[in-house]
Design a protein around this motif. Structure first.
Motif, PDB file in Angstrom:
ATOM      1  N   VAL A   1       0.813  -1.185  -0.102  1.00 18.80           N
ATOM      2  CA  VAL A   1       0.001  -0.044  -0.181  1.00 18.80           C
ATOM      3  C   VAL A   1       0.843   1.243   0.095  1.00 18.80           C
ATOM      4  O   VAL A   1       0.656   2.150  -0.802  1.00 18.80           O
ATOM      5  CB  VAL A   1      -0.823   0.066   1.289  1.00 18.80           C
ATOM      6  N   VAL A   2       1.884   1.255   0.722  1.00 16.97           N
ATOM      7  CA  VAL A   2       2.760   2.501   0.947  1.00 16.97           C
ATOM      8  C   VAL A   2       3.440   2.775  -0.489  1.00 16.97           C
ATOM      9  O   VAL A   2       3.660   3.661  -0.828  1.00 16.97           O
ATOM     10  CB  VAL A   2       3.852   2.345   2.098  1.00 16.97           C
ATOM     11  N   ALA A   3       3.960   1.684  -1.090  1.00 15.67           N
ATOM     12  CA  ALA A   3       4.704   1.576  -2.519  1.00 15.67           C
ATOM     13  C   ALA A   3       3.830   2.287  -3.532  1.00 15.67           C
ATOM     14  O   ALA A   3       4.411   3.108  -4.217  1.00 15.67           O
ATOM     15  CB  ALA A   3       5.399   0.120  -2.818  1.00 15.67           C
TER      16      ALA A   3
ATOM     17  N   ALA B   1      -1.612   4.500   5.233  1.00 20.20           N
ATOM     18  CA  ALA B   1      -1.967   5.294   3.975  1.00 20.20           C
ATOM     19  C   ALA B   1      -2.229   6.662   4.181  1.00 20.20           C
ATOM     20  O   ALA B   1      -1.701   7.565   3.435  1.00 20.20           O
ATOM     21  CB  ALA B   1      -2.944   4.669   2.941  1.00 20.20           C
ATOM     22  N   SER B   2      -2.923   7.065   5.416  1.00 19.47           N
ATOM     23  CA  SER B   2      -3.584   8.604   5.533  1.00 19.47           C
ATOM     24  C   SER B   2      -2.078   9.093   5.944  1.00 19.47           C
ATOM     25  O   SER B   2      -1.880  10.252   5.621  1.00 19.47           O
ATOM     26  CB  SER B   2      -4.539   8.456   6.515  1.00 19.47           C
ATOM     27  N   CYS B   3      -1.228   8.635   6.776  1.00 21.91           N
ATOM     28  CA  CYS B   3       0.048   9.191   7.364  1.00 21.91           C
ATOM     29  C   CYS B   3       1.016   9.275   6.146  1.00 21.91           C
ATOM     30  O   CYS B   3       1.466  10.556   6.011  1.00 21.91           O
ATOM     31  CB  CYS B   3       0.544   8.165   8.085  1.00 21.91           C
TER      32      CYS B   3
ATOM     33  N   PRO C   1       7.853   6.922  12.886  1.00 26.17           N
ATOM     34  CA  PRO C   1       6.408   6.598  13.580  1.00 26.17           C
ATOM     35  C   PRO C   1       5.591   5.707  12.823  1.00 26.17           C
ATOM     36  O   PRO C   1       4.633   5.015  13.293  1.00 26.17           O
ATOM     37  CB  PRO C   1       5.699   8.032  13.938  1.00 26.17           C
ATOM     38  N   ILE C   2       5.424   5.668  11.417  1.00 25.13           N
ATOM     39  CA  ILE C   2       4.665   5.012  10.595  1.00 25.13           C
ATOM     40  C   ILE C   2       4.716   3.579  10.856  1.00 25.13           C
ATOM     41  O   ILE C   2       3.924   2.702  11.227  1.00 25.13           O
ATOM     42  CB  ILE C   2       4.519   5.364   9.257  1.00 25.13           C
TER      43      ILE C   2
END
Length: 344
Positions: free
Chosen positions: A14-16, A151-153, A309-310
């Protein structure tokens, strides 16, 4: 059937995907955000914890003064503040909460720039805002938010970085973020070990400072939701202004701490709590802190202080799920909760 564990494991992808696909959109939105005199976040639950993270990012990286909306002023008191001259970012994984959408509608009426961060393209929130940044998570079926929070972060970090660059300030380097989140998803062994220490606790003090404060808020919420443990989060600085009287022999403290400007604060907090007879644990990427506490989930991938922190929250998701299972809780069906909460 997709499980909570599956969705936790999806987070590196998701992050990528977000980093690769959303960059043009964040740069375009940043042009509007950079012209705004101030910024207001509106969110509930996990999304509000992401907004706290966003506040630290936008104020420190982009130099934007940030406020948190009180939706009841719109929905109950019919007294919205003046949003004109600023921007409003609303965060909601489902986009279904009427009060969040109502704040966006009020701000849009005042010609403020409104941006929705959501996982639902056709949601009420997406329809209310002038622009939408999709989180690109795919369906999140588990009740406890995991990949949508992450994902929001990441989206907020991308927006803050792009806004900073529009203002000729230094942005954020995202090197190592995917790798750090990947490591966190593989931390189940140390998460389970830490969970054994926490499984009999009825109350837990959770501390973080700076960027890590949002991680403490979200980590505590996950422990409450999944394990039904009264996890009380504080900024470690605020904790010193009175609540530290809660510390007594046998109290358990969970510290969130990333390497950086607040590392010494975390070490002092750990030592102070230990001196009072508390049991102190940590989720951290700081070896010194991990060695100073009773037990820790230690992440070793190097990533910048603003993004670390993520990864800590991803590790906390594993800890919360492990505590819940050891207490006989069903992590797929947390008592009294549903996936979508509609507050007015």
């Amino acid at each position: 059937m997709v499980s909570l564990d599956d969705e936790i494991a999806e987070q590196p992808a998701v992050v990528a995907r977000l980093l690769e696909e959303a960059a043009p959109e964040t740069r375009a939105f940043a042009k509007r955000l950079a012209r705004s005199e101030h910024l207001t976040f509106v969110a509930r639950g996990s999304s509000d914890n992401a907004a706290t993270y966003g506040k630290y990012l936008f104020e420190s990286i982009a130099g934007t003064v940030v406020a948190s909306a009180a939706p009841s002023l719109v929905t109950r008191y019919a007294s919205p503040p003046r949003f004109g001259g600023g921007a409003v970012i609303a965060i909601s994984q489902s986009g279904s909460s009427p009060d969040v959408a109502a704040v966006v509608a009020a701000a849009r009426e005042q010609r403020a720039f409104t941006l929705a961060l959501t996982n639902a393209a056709r949601s009420r929130l997406a329809r209310s805002a002038a622009a939408t940044l999709l989180l690109r998570c795919g369906a999140e079926r588990a009740v406890a938010a995991t990949k949508t929070f992450t994902a929001s972060c990441v989206a907020l970090a991308m927006l803050a970085s792009a806004t900073a660059q529009e203002r000729r300030r230094r942005g954020i380097r995202f090197d190592g973020l995917v790798e750090a989140v990947t490591e966190a998803t593989h931390a189940s062994r140390s998460a389970t070990r830490l969970a054994r220490r926490l499984r009999r606790e009825r109350m837990l003090i959770v501390l973080g400072r700076g960027y890590d404060y949002a991680a403490a808020l979200e980590g505590a919420l996950k422990i409450k939701e999944l394990a039904r443990v009264w996890a009380e989060p504080y900024s470690s600085a605020d904790f010193a202004h009175g609540p530290r009287t809660l510390l007594e022999p046998g109290t358990s403290v969970l510290l969130f701490s990333s390497l950086g400007r607040t590392s010494r604060d975390a070490l002092r907090a750990a030592r102070s709590a230990t001196e009072k007879g508390a049991r102190v644990y940590a989720i951290t990427n700081d070896v010194r802190l991990a060695e100073a506490v009773d037990d820790a989930v230690l992440l070793r991938t190097r990533v910048g202080e603003t993004l670390a922190p993520i990864a800590l929250v991803v590790a906390a998701q594993l800890v919360a799920a492990a505590v819940a299972r050891q207490r006989g809780r069903d992590v797929e069906r947390p008592a009294g909760l549903s996936k979508v909460t509609r507050t007015l």
